[in-house]
Write a protein that holds these residues in place. Structure first.
Motif, PDB file in Angstrom:
ATOM      1  N   ALA A  96      44.515  41.179  33.621  1.00  0.00           N
ATOM      2  CA  ALA A  96      45.664  40.652  34.354  1.00  0.00           C
ATOM      3  C   ALA A  96      45.814  38.963  34.338  1.00  0.00           C
ATOM      4  O   ALA A  96      47.028  38.625  34.448  1.00  0.00           O
ATOM      5  CB  ALA A  96      45.611  41.121  36.039  1.00  0.00           C
ATOM      6  N   ALA A  97      44.801  38.474  34.540  1.00  0.00           N
ATOM      7  CA  ALA A  97      44.834  37.113  34.171  1.00  0.00           C
ATOM      8  C   ALA A  97      45.503  36.618  33.026  1.00  0.00           C
ATOM      9  O   ALA A  97      46.433  35.713  32.918  1.00  0.00           O
ATOM     10  CB  ALA A  97      43.437  36.346  34.439  1.00  0.00           C
ATOM     11  N   ASP A 100      49.263  37.030  33.305  1.00  0.00           N
ATOM     12  CA  ASP A 100      49.949  35.966  34.044  1.00  0.00           C
ATOM     13  C   ASP A 100      49.757  34.682  33.317  1.00  0.00           C
ATOM     14  O   ASP A 100      50.241  33.766  33.927  1.00  0.00           O
ATOM     15  CB  ASP A 100      49.067  36.006  35.361  1.00  0.00           C
ATOM     16  CG  ASP A 100      49.162  36.965  36.423  1.00  0.00           C
ATOM     17  OD1 ASP A 100      50.545  37.782  35.887  1.00  0.00           O
ATOM     18  OD2 ASP A 100      48.558  37.368  37.184  1.00  0.00           O
ATOM     19  N   GLN A 107      40.526  31.157  33.460  1.00  0.00           N
ATOM     20  CA  GLN A 107      39.832  32.655  33.877  1.00  0.00           C
ATOM     21  C   GLN A 107      38.202  32.367  34.201  1.00  0.00           C
ATOM     22  O   GLN A 107      37.533  33.118  34.942  1.00  0.00           O
ATOM     23  CB  GLN A 107      39.915  33.424  32.335  1.00  0.00           C
ATOM     24  CG  GLN A 107      41.124  34.257  32.292  1.00  0.00           C
ATOM     25  CD  GLN A 107      41.328  34.900  31.157  1.00  0.00           C
ATOM     26  OE1 GLN A 107      40.277  35.530  30.681  1.00  0.00           O
ATOM     27  NE2 GLN A 107      42.340  34.959  30.634  1.00  0.00           N
TER      28      GLN A 107
END
Length: 203
Positions: A96-97, A100, A107
């Motif tokens: 998900a990071a 984004d 992270q």
């Protein structure tokens, strides 16, 4: 994938071996390796043009040498703990990071470090407590010398209890050490919030 897992398992088994060895064996091994005349470490230094070092026989080098011995011994144990902590972090958070637009550094600071905090707190607390409990390495390698340069607190307690037979003073020092370690542990647990995991914040 199975080959990668097998290699990873073999690597973990190898790096944990020093921690599984008895402390006396580790101390004897490094005492021989650091010998200023016959030790393999000085033989290597001589091969690259560096003169032999006294290591355990030097007032300035004995404590760093003992510290490096214990770092070598516990590095595998620490690595296994950190590896286990990393395995508990869901991969979906990193995916998900990445979506984004977060790079590896972001992270690490925003996902890895917060979620690894309980493990880091445990490692730090146990290692600080362990650093006050070094005895076998010193007993085998330096005996508190040279010129009392490696006379750590545990050795100090041992000397007063079993050499000078001053049990009262040795007991008092041990009690003060226990209280100090409990205090340091509580402060560290509060500072790192070791009882709280951040994983719920991501759910």
């Amino acid at each position: 994938m199975d080959r990668v897992s097998q290699r990873s398992a073999w690597l973990r088994n190898i790096i944990i071996i020093p921690w599984l060895l008895p402390g006396v064996v580790v101390a004897l091994l490094w005492m021989w390796m650091l010998d200023n005349r016959l030790g393999i470490v000085n033989a290597f230094l001589n091969s690259i043009g560096i003169p032999s070092q006294p290591f355990l026989g030097s007032v300035d080098q004995v404590i760093p040498s003992i510290a490096l011995i214990n770092i070598w011994r516990y590095a595998g144990y620490t690595s296994i703990l950190l590896f286990a902590g990393l395995k508990t972090i869901p991969q979906q958070l990193y995916d998900a990071a990445s979506i984004d637009g977060a790079d590896g550094v972001r992270q690490f600071w925003n996902i890895t470090l917060p979620l690894l905090r309980p493990v880091l707190a445990f490692v730090l607390i146990t290692h600080i407590i362990g650093s006050f409990q070094i005895f076998d390495t010193i007993a085998v390698t330096s005996g508190g010398g040279p010129v009392r340069a490696s006379q750590v607190l545990y050795w100090y307690i041992y000397e007063f209890a079993f050499v000078r037979f001053n049990m009262g003073y040795a007991t008092a020092i041990a009690t003060v050490l226990f209280v100090a370690l409990v205090g340091v542990t509580l402060i560290q647990m509060r500072f790192f919030r070791a009882n709280n995991a951040d994983l719920a914040d991501f759910s």
